[in-house]
Design a protein around this motif. Structure first.
Motif, PDB file in Angstrom:
ATOM      1  N   GLY A   4       0.804  -1.215   0.000  1.00  0.00           N
ATOM      2  CA  GLY A   4       0.000   0.000   0.000  1.00  0.00           C
ATOM      3  C   GLY A   4       0.834   1.261   0.000  1.00  0.00           C
ATOM      4  N   GLU A   5       0.124   2.378  -0.064  1.00  0.00           N
ATOM      5  CA  GLU A   5       0.743   3.709  -0.157  1.00  0.00           C
ATOM      6  C   GLU A   5      -0.024   4.657   0.762  1.00  0.00           C
ATOM      7  OE1 GLU A   5       0.679   7.040  -3.636  1.00  0.00           O
ATOM      8  OE2 GLU A   5       0.997   4.969  -4.241  1.00  0.00           O
ATOM      9  N   TYR A   6       0.699   5.405   1.585  1.00  0.00           N
ATOM     10  CA  TYR A   6       0.084   6.260   2.601  1.00  0.00           C
ATOM     11  C   TYR A   6       0.779   7.613   2.626  1.00  0.00           C
ATOM     12  CZ  TYR A   6      -1.313   1.601   3.952  1.00  0.00           C
ATOM     13  OH  TYR A   6      -1.802   0.320   3.925  1.00  0.00           O
ATOM     14  N   GLU A   7       0.004   8.680   2.527  1.00  0.00           N
ATOM     15  CA  GLU A   7       0.552  10.038   2.612  1.00  0.00           C
ATOM     16  C   GLU A   7       0.411  10.527   4.044  1.00  0.00           C
ATOM     17  OE1 GLU A   7      -0.779  12.857  -0.281  1.00  0.00           O
ATOM     18  OE2 GLU A   7      -0.621  11.402  -1.914  1.00  0.00           O
ATOM     19  N   LEU A   8       1.545  10.970   4.602  1.00  0.00           N
ATOM     20  CA  LEU A   8       1.586  11.402   5.999  1.00  0.00           C
ATOM     21  C   LEU A   8       2.355  12.706   6.116  1.00  0.00           C
ATOM     22  CD1 LEU A   8       2.519   7.865   7.314  1.00  0.00           C
ATOM     23  CD2 LEU A   8       0.280   8.930   7.544  1.00  0.00           C
ATOM     24  N   ARG A   9       2.353  13.256   7.319  1.00  0.00           N
ATOM     25  CA  ARG A   9       3.092  14.484   7.595  1.00  0.00           C
ATOM     26  C   ARG A   9       4.123  14.217   8.693  1.00  0.00           C
ATOM     27  NH1 ARG A   9       1.249  18.428   4.847  1.00  0.00           N
ATOM     28  NH2 ARG A   9       2.144  20.184   5.957  1.00  0.00           N
ATOM     29  N   ILE A  10       5.236  14.898   8.574  1.00  0.00           N
ATOM     30  CA  ILE A  10       6.269  14.869   9.606  1.00  0.00           C
ATOM     31  C   ILE A  10       5.917  15.951  10.622  1.00  0.00           C
ATOM     32  CG2 ILE A  10       8.725  15.281  10.058  1.00  0.00           C
ATOM     33  CD1 ILE A  10       8.424  12.842   8.420  1.00  0.00           C
ATOM     34  N   ASP A  11       5.996  15.649  11.902  1.00  0.00           N
ATOM     35  CA  ASP A  11       5.709  16.692  12.887  1.00  0.00           C
ATOM     36  C   ASP A  11       6.962  17.535  13.151  1.00  0.00           C
ATOM     37  OD1 ASP A  11       7.296  15.353  14.776  1.00  0.00           O
ATOM     38  OD2 ASP A  11       5.598  14.679  15.985  1.00  0.00           O
ATOM     39  N   TYR A  12       6.823  18.536  13.976  1.00  0.00           N
ATOM     40  CA  TYR A  12       7.923  19.479  14.214  1.00  0.00           C
ATOM     41  C   TYR A  12       9.125  18.831  14.892  1.00  0.00           C
ATOM     42  CZ  TYR A  12       6.503  19.813  19.112  1.00  0.00           C
ATOM     43  OH  TYR A  12       6.205  19.533  20.415  1.00  0.00           O
ATOM     44  N   GLU A  98      15.455  14.138   1.345  1.00  0.00           N
ATOM     45  CA  GLU A  98      14.782  15.413   1.061  1.00  0.00           C
ATOM     46  C   GLU A  98      13.362  15.447   1.627  1.00  0.00           C
ATOM     47  OE1 GLU A  98      15.165  16.420  -3.120  1.00  0.00           O
ATOM     48  OE2 GLU A  98      17.230  15.676  -3.146  1.00  0.00           O
ATOM     49  N   ILE A  99      13.186  14.828   2.798  1.00  0.00           N
ATOM     50  CA  ILE A  99      11.889  14.810   3.471  1.00  0.00           C
ATOM     51  C   ILE A  99      11.791  16.026   4.370  1.00  0.00           C
ATOM     52  CG2 ILE A  99      10.477  13.592   5.171  1.00  0.00           C
ATOM     53  CD1 ILE A  99      11.644  10.954   4.031  1.00  0.00           C
ATOM     54  N   ASN A 100      10.783  16.852   4.112  1.00  0.00           N
ATOM     55  CA  ASN A 100      10.572  18.048   4.919  1.00  0.00           C
ATOM     56  C   ASN A 100       9.299  17.945   5.739  1.00  0.00           C
ATOM     57  OD1 ASN A 100      12.931  19.466   4.051  1.00  0.00           O
ATOM     58  ND2 ASN A 100      11.929  19.727   2.090  1.00  0.00           N
ATOM     59  N   ASP A 101       8.152  18.030   5.087  1.00  0.00           N
ATOM     60  CA  ASP A 101       6.912  17.978   5.856  1.00  0.00           C
ATOM     61  C   ASP A 101       5.966  16.875   5.401  1.00  0.00           C
ATOM     62  OD1 ASP A 101       6.433  19.270   3.477  1.00  0.00           O
ATOM     63  OD2 ASP A 101       5.143  20.798   4.329  1.00  0.00           O
ATOM     64  N   GLU A 102       5.955  16.545   4.127  1.00  0.00           N
ATOM     65  CA  GLU A 102       5.082  15.489   3.638  1.00  0.00           C
ATOM     66  C   GLU A 102       5.910  14.278   3.241  1.00  0.00           C
ATOM     67  OE1 GLU A 102       1.245  17.295   1.619  1.00  0.00           O
ATOM     68  OE2 GLU A 102       3.084  18.058   0.670  1.00  0.00           O
ATOM     69  N   VAL A 103       5.430  13.120   3.644  1.00  0.00           N
ATOM     70  CA  VAL A 103       6.139  11.876   3.364  1.00  0.00           C
ATOM     71  C   VAL A 103       5.132  10.839   2.876  1.00  0.00           C
ATOM     72  CG1 VAL A 103       5.973  11.056   5.758  1.00  0.00           C
ATOM     73  CG2 VAL A 103       7.773  10.176   4.300  1.00  0.00           C
ATOM     74  N   VAL A 104       5.586  10.014   1.964  1.00  0.00           N
ATOM     75  CA  VAL A 104       4.776   8.887   1.499  1.00  0.00           C
ATOM     76  C   VAL A 104       5.444   7.628   2.020  1.00  0.00           C
ATOM     77  CG1 VAL A 104       3.941   7.593  -0.495  1.00  0.00           C
ATOM     78  CG2 VAL A 104       3.958  10.097  -0.549  1.00  0.00           C
ATOM     79  N   VAL A 105       4.651   6.795   2.688  1.00  0.00           N
ATOM     80  CA  VAL A 105       5.116   5.494   3.148  1.00  0.00           C
ATOM     81  C   VAL A 105       4.553   4.477   2.163  1.00  0.00           C
ATOM     82  CG1 VAL A 105       5.046   3.789   4.999  1.00  0.00           C
ATOM     83  CG2 VAL A 105       5.222   6.232   5.555  1.00  0.00           C
ATOM     84  N   ALA A 106       5.444   3.773   1.506  1.00  0.00           N
ATOM     85  CA  ALA A 106       5.044   2.800   0.483  1.00  0.00           C
ATOM     86  C   ALA A 106       5.489   1.411   0.907  1.00  0.00           C
ATOM     87  CB  ALA A 106       5.661   3.169  -0.867  1.00  0.00           C
ATOM     88  N   GLY A 107       4.553   0.475   0.888  1.00  0.00           N
ATOM     89  CA  GLY A 107       4.896  -0.901   1.179  1.00  0.00           C
ATOM     90  C   GLY A 107       5.681  -1.504   0.031  1.00  0.00           C
ATOM     91  N   ALA A 108       6.717  -2.264   0.365  1.00  0.00           N
ATOM     92  CA  ALA A 108       7.537  -2.929  -0.644  1.00  0.00           C
ATOM     93  C   ALA A 108       7.708  -4.404  -0.277  1.00  0.00           C
ATOM     94  CB  ALA A 108       8.885  -2.228  -0.791  1.00  0.00           C
ATOM     95  N   TYR A 109       6.632  -4.997   0.214  1.00  0.00           N
ATOM     96  CA  TYR A 109       6.504  -6.390   0.611  1.00  0.00           C
ATOM     97  C   TYR A 109       7.290  -6.731   1.879  1.00  0.00           C
ATOM     98  CZ  TYR A 109       5.809 -11.393   0.471  1.00  0.00           C
ATOM     99  OH  TYR A 109       5.469 -12.674   0.802  1.00  0.00           O
TER     100      TYR A 109
END
Length: 140
Positions: A4-12, A98-109
């Motif tokens: 799966g694929e999930y869009e998340l945010r990095i906190d401060y 280059e992760i600042n505030d938005e990150v995508v977590v992608a499953g790779a099995y």
């Protein structure tokens, strides 16, 4: 299976929540390391053990073996999830990917990949355009 694929945010504080469906897999801790494509890779401790064993079994007499070992091990961090299922992404890894505030977590099995949203979007666009060509040369 990590899918799966999930869009998340990095906190401060530099934390990201591991998607709820994967948290149990990572309750015993995780190793977060640099990936080869400007992303980060999150391994369960069991999976990390397999990766590490394969790397240390390679001949140290080969320059590329030494380089890939340095790249992988020097960029690896042994981490734990907090009570809310979050993990702190070390600053050096955030900078590399280059992760600042938005990150995508992608499953790779067998592992998760963490991508800066912009880089993930570019990777998905590239794959959409070239998947058939790439599949032609990948042996499965």
């Amino acid at each position: 299976m990590l899918l799966g694929e999930y869009e998340l945010r990095i906190d401060y504080k530099g934390r990201v929540a591991i998607p709820a469906r994967f948290r149990e897999e990572f309750r015993g801790g995780l190793v977060l390391s640099r990936g080869f494509d400007k992303c980060l890779i999150a391994y369960t401790m069991t999976e990390w053990g397999k990766v590490a064993e394969r790397l240390v079994a390679l001949p140290l007499t080969q320059l590329n073996t030494r380089r890939i070992s340095r790249f992988t091990f020097s960029g690896a961090f042994d981490l734990e999830l907090d009570r809310q299922g979050r993990v702190i992404i070390p600053p050096t890894l955030r900078q590399y990917a280059e992760i600042n505030d938005e990150v995508v977590v992608a499953g790779a099995y067998s592992h998760l990949q963490l991508w800066a949203k912009e880089l993930w979007t570019a990777e998905k666009e590239f794959m959409s355009e070239h998947a058939a060509e790439i599949a032609e040369v990948v042996e499965m």
